[in-house]
Design an enzyme around this catalytic site. Sequence first.
Site, PDB file in Angstrom:
ATOM      1  N   SER A 273       0.783  -1.242  -0.071  1.00 60.40           N
ATOM      2  CA  SER A 273       0.070   0.064   0.236  1.00 60.40           C
ATOM      3  C   SER A 273       1.048   1.170  -0.023  1.00 60.40           C
ATOM      4  CB  SER A 273      -0.957  -0.077   1.272  1.00 60.40           C
ATOM      5  OG  SER A 273      -1.870  -1.106   1.332  1.00 60.40           O
ATOM      6  N   GLY A 274       0.518   2.400  -0.632  1.00 57.49           N
ATOM      7  CA  GLY A 274       1.136   3.281  -0.742  1.00 57.49           C
ATOM      8  C   GLY A 274       0.330   4.636  -0.105  1.00 57.49           C
ATOM      9  N   SER A 275       0.763   5.646   0.248  1.00 60.15           N
ATOM     10  CA  SER A 275      -0.237   6.698   0.810  1.00 60.15           C
ATOM     11  C   SER A 275      -1.482   7.117   0.449  1.00 60.15           C
ATOM     12  CB  SER A 275       0.697   7.975   0.656  1.00 60.15           C
ATOM     13  OG  SER A 275       1.006   8.360  -0.582  1.00 60.15           O
ATOM     14  N   PHE A 276      -1.661   6.560  -0.970  1.00 56.09           N
ATOM     15  CA  PHE A 276      -2.937   6.735  -1.385  1.00 56.09           C
ATOM     16  C   PHE A 276      -2.981   5.254  -2.420  1.00 56.09           C
ATOM     17  CE2 PHE A 276      -1.724  10.924  -1.081  1.00 56.09           C
ATOM     18  CZ  PHE A 276      -2.820  11.380  -0.259  1.00 56.09           C
ATOM     19  N   GLY A 277      -4.046   4.494  -2.329  1.00 55.19           N
ATOM     20  CA  GLY A 277      -4.092   3.290  -3.033  1.00 55.19           C
ATOM     21  C   GLY A 277      -3.378   2.310  -2.731  1.00 55.19           C
TER      22      GLY A 277
ATOM     23  N   ILE B  64      -0.973  -1.349  -4.142  1.00 59.66           N
ATOM     24  CA  ILE B  64       0.285  -1.576  -5.085  1.00 59.66           C
ATOM     25  C   ILE B  64      -0.032  -3.163  -5.331  1.00 59.66           C
ATOM     26  CG2 ILE B  64       2.576  -1.720  -5.713  1.00 59.66           C
ATOM     27  CD1 ILE B  64       2.616   0.256  -3.255  1.00 59.66           C
TER      28      ILE B  64
ATOM     29  N   LYS C  99       0.100   0.001  -9.655  1.00 63.21           N
ATOM     30  CA  LYS C  99      -0.562   1.009  -8.475  1.00 63.21           C
ATOM     31  C   LYS C  99      -1.876   1.451  -8.946  1.00 63.21           C
ATOM     32  CE  LYS C  99       1.291   4.493  -5.143  1.00 63.21           C
ATOM     33  NZ  LYS C  99       2.216   5.541  -4.690  1.00 63.21           N
TER      34      LYS C  99
ATOM     35  N   ASP D  39       7.434  13.534   2.262  1.00 64.48           N
ATOM     36  CA  ASP D  39       7.232  12.267   3.095  1.00 64.48           C
ATOM     37  C   ASP D  39       8.579  11.526   3.043  1.00 64.48           C
ATOM     38  OD1 ASP D  39       5.900  10.854   4.765  1.00 64.48           O
ATOM     39  OD2 ASP D  39       4.389   9.651   3.296  1.00 64.48           O
TER      40      ASP D  39
END
EC number: 2.7.11.1
Length: 337
Positions: A28-32, A34, A49, A139
């Site tokens: 997982s990324g900051s949004f969505g 992977i 992604k 970040d």
Amino acid sequence: MDKMRILKESRPEIIVGGKYRVIRKIGSGSFGDIYLGMSIQSGEEVAIKMESAHARHPQLLYEAKLYRILSGGVGFPRIRHHGKEKNFNTLVMDLLGPSLEDLFNFCTRHFTIKTVLMLVDQMIGRLEYIHLKCFIHRDIKPDNFLMGIGRHCNKLFLIDFGLAKKFRDPHTRHHIVYREDKNLTGTARYASINAHLGIEQSRRDDMESLGYVMMYFNRGVLPWQGMKANTKQQKYEKISEKKMSTPIEVLCKGSPAEFSMYLNYCRSLRFEEQPDYMYLRQLFRILFRTLNHQYDYIYDWTMLKQKTHQGQPNPAILLEQLDKDKEKQNGKPLIAD
């Protein structure tokens, strides 16, 4: 035929851009999320992604734009495709290996000074390049630095530009204006003191965050980790207070003086000031030579794998395990300690 196999075979295939097959979720990324993907034509593995096309604040197409701007830079994954697939925004890019957080855990949360210095040199270089392209990352943390795979397995990559921001117009060269009414963006553990104080972030904040990443690797834990509080806001305030009340010399005690010199330099930078990247890299390169180390790309995990007779860690498996560990917690907050 067992039920699981029937379920797998009946699940519709997801094909992205007509070229890439989605295999399984790996992180997982900051949004969505992977996913591990594969080129239908060549069989090459890629990272895909995906985020909901109905997300309140879609980030993926913005992130794809940034990767395009950064293309050609050393230590940034290539974009293969981006667009919309049914109900998802998608971004197909190079598959990378484990993050520095993964590898730190793999090495029982201890890096030698040699490994730290080889990483520091590359990390400063990555920040210099994105700043050259008029963006700040906002970040910087071990989870967003990944090692490559295959012939790039010794190269460090910087990822996850969902929170990145343009700090200067590339044509007029005008810098964003100074403000003091900003919410904390990024990860509280590595955030700069000015970011905690609500001051608009600039290049100096990325550099200061990197200093905390260095000391995290040197110490194994930062003094403001594990702060207990009733609310997230109280927790961030406690982290901020502890960070501000910990003298740099105390934070860097037991590490070579160059680390406190680095942090003192970063904290002294003015809002619009360009960091002297070469001075900072030279600071650590001279230390590296003084300690008689060879820049041979033999990291602590390289040695550990040789000792345990293991091959290169499978990036998909490592990332998948990391994701499972994160899911055991009550979801990943945008701002963690």
